[in-house]
Design an enzyme around this catalytic site. Structure first.
Site, PDB file in Angstrom:
ATOM      1  N   VAL A  83       0.844  -1.203   0.000  1.00 35.21           N
ATOM      2  CA  VAL A  83       0.000   0.000   0.000  1.00 35.21           C
ATOM      3  C   VAL A  83       0.876   1.248   0.000  1.00 35.21           C
ATOM      4  O   VAL A  83       0.613   2.218  -0.718  1.00 35.21           O
ATOM      5  CB  VAL A  83      -0.963  -0.001   1.205  1.00 35.21           C
ATOM      6  N   ASP A  84       1.939   1.235   0.794  1.00 41.47           N
ATOM      7  CA  ASP A  84       2.891   2.347   0.772  1.00 41.47           C
ATOM      8  C   ASP A  84       3.496   2.511  -0.621  1.00 41.47           C
ATOM      9  O   ASP A  84       3.629   3.626  -1.132  1.00 41.47           O
ATOM     10  CB  ASP A  84       4.021   2.110   1.780  1.00 41.47           C
TER      11      ASP A  84
END
Length: 403
Positions: A175-176
């Protein structure tokens, strides 16, 4: 003000970025902009720096591998942004910058006097990219964001892992990573808009919005059918066979994306009748009867070795691959041919290997010109060359904890 590095050749040469971000999403975004030729000035807290500087082992000398992985092509300086003098120095940097990237809690910049109104008045050219956990609205907007928690609450973990096992996260902070890519994409779009309007704008992205967007076809399946998606292990909700299978001496990944490929697979395995069976003939039939066809394929593959199958399937145009460990993937001949591992020299860590650049420009090549900076390595250079401060002033700021 002249650039610090006058020899960059990438497509973003001439673009100056002030990087106030830390951890992964923001630093990955700015590293990509730096790889494309932008001048990145990474601003960190004196004496401590980016949290990932201490995220180890492993370390190369005193430098954490985690930090080294996402902070190349940057100049590094320290600035105490709790000190009003540090805030004034930051404002001076922003007046000459094209892009600001930060992932502070919402409202932090306003507390330093860097509001939208200040930017509009003092740095109207600036593209301000704000990366947050949950955005600026909604019941959790004030909370910090963590990749693992986003994978959990977005539903990504619920569709990852063995069918009868526990939900699982991906092995990297995906997600980062994707948020950093979205941020870079938004910045590039805003810079393009600026060429028409002459004015920058604010770009907002959040880990939560990114995580929801990453559901892609699985979200569409739910929105169309109303049925809650489930886990399929290494399988695919819409394509069969599209998963990992055990072989006699290891495992193989198959990605059979259409009916013609399935017919060739059936022939290779000595069962051409599978492709004529009404239960398996079309992909939608195989999806409905996945357990039955997966069981037949699995029983057949267990009789053969991985290398034997790879040679056979590739010769027949059936998409397949071995399931490599990370070390095998990094040392693979294709990785070398793609220049995805490069050698650099670090001022404190010495010679080291790092991942390469995953895109190629034919006329304005991306390049790795600067190693990840030791903490505060370029503070004097930035303050002297960009802001015109003399040595005595910089030395005084250093004694007084401003830098």
């Amino acid at each position: 003000m002249e650039p610090i590095n006058e020899e960059r050749t990438g497509p973003l040469t001439g673009i100056r970025v002030i990087d106030l971000s830390r951890i992964l999403a923001g630093p990955l975004c700015t590293m990509n902009l730096g790889d494309m030729g932008a001048e990145i000035i990474k601003v960190e807290q004196p004496g401590r720096g980016d949290d990932t500087r201490s995220w180890g082992p492993p370390f190369a000398a005193t430098e954490a591998a985690y930090f080294l992985g996402v902070n190349r092509n940057k100049r590094g300086m320290t600035l105490n942004l709790k000190d009003p003098r540090g805030q004034r120095l930051l404002k001076s940097l922003l007046r000459s910058a094209d892009v600001l990237v930060e992932n502070f809690k919402p409202g932090t910049l306003d507390g330093w006097g860097i509001s939208r109104e200040w930017i509009a008045s003092e740095a109207p050219q600036l593209v301000h990219c704000e990366i947050t956990g949950y955005g600026n609205s909604g019941p959790r907007s004030a909370l910090p964001g963590y990749d693992f928690l986003m994978q959990a609450e977005s539903g990504l973990m619920s569709i990852t892992g063995d069918k009868d096992g526990e939900p699982a996260k991906l092995g990297v902070a995906i997600v980062d990573v994707c948020t950093g890519m979205y941020a870079a994409m938004g910045i590039l779009a805003a810079l393009n808009s600026r060429t028409r309007t002459g004015v920058g704008q604010k770009v907002e992205t959040s880990l939560y919005s990114t995580a929801i967007s990453m559901l892609i076809n699985v979200a569409s399946n739910y929105l169309i059918s109303g049925k809650s998606p489930q886990r399929y292990g290494n399988g695919h909700p819409n394509i069969v066979p599209y998963r990992a299978f055990a072989c006699a001496d290891g495992s193989i990944a198959l990605a059979v994306g259409n009916d013609a490929q399935f017919a060739r697979l059936a022939n290779c395995l000595g069962h051409p009748e599978w492709a004529e069976d009404s239960s398996f003939q079309r992909n939608e039939d195989r999806v409905r009867n996945r357990e039955a066809i997966d069981a037949r394929i699995s029983a057949s593959l267990r009789l053969h070795n991985v290398d034997q199958l790879l040679e056979l399937f590739r010769a027949k145009g059936i998409p397949c691959s071995p399931i490599n460990d990370v070390d095998a993937a990094i040392e693979d001949l294709q990785t070398r041919a793609s220049n995805m591992v490069v050698n650099i020299e670090h001022p404190t860590a010495g010679p080291m290997r790092m991942l390469g650049i995953p895109y190629i420009f034919s006329e304005t090549p991306a390049s790795i010109d600067l190693p990840p900076p030791p903490l505060g390595a370029d503070t004097d250079h930035v303050l002297g060359k960009l802001l015109g401060l003399d040595e005595d002033t910089v030395a005084a700021y250093r004694r007084e904890g401003v830098v």
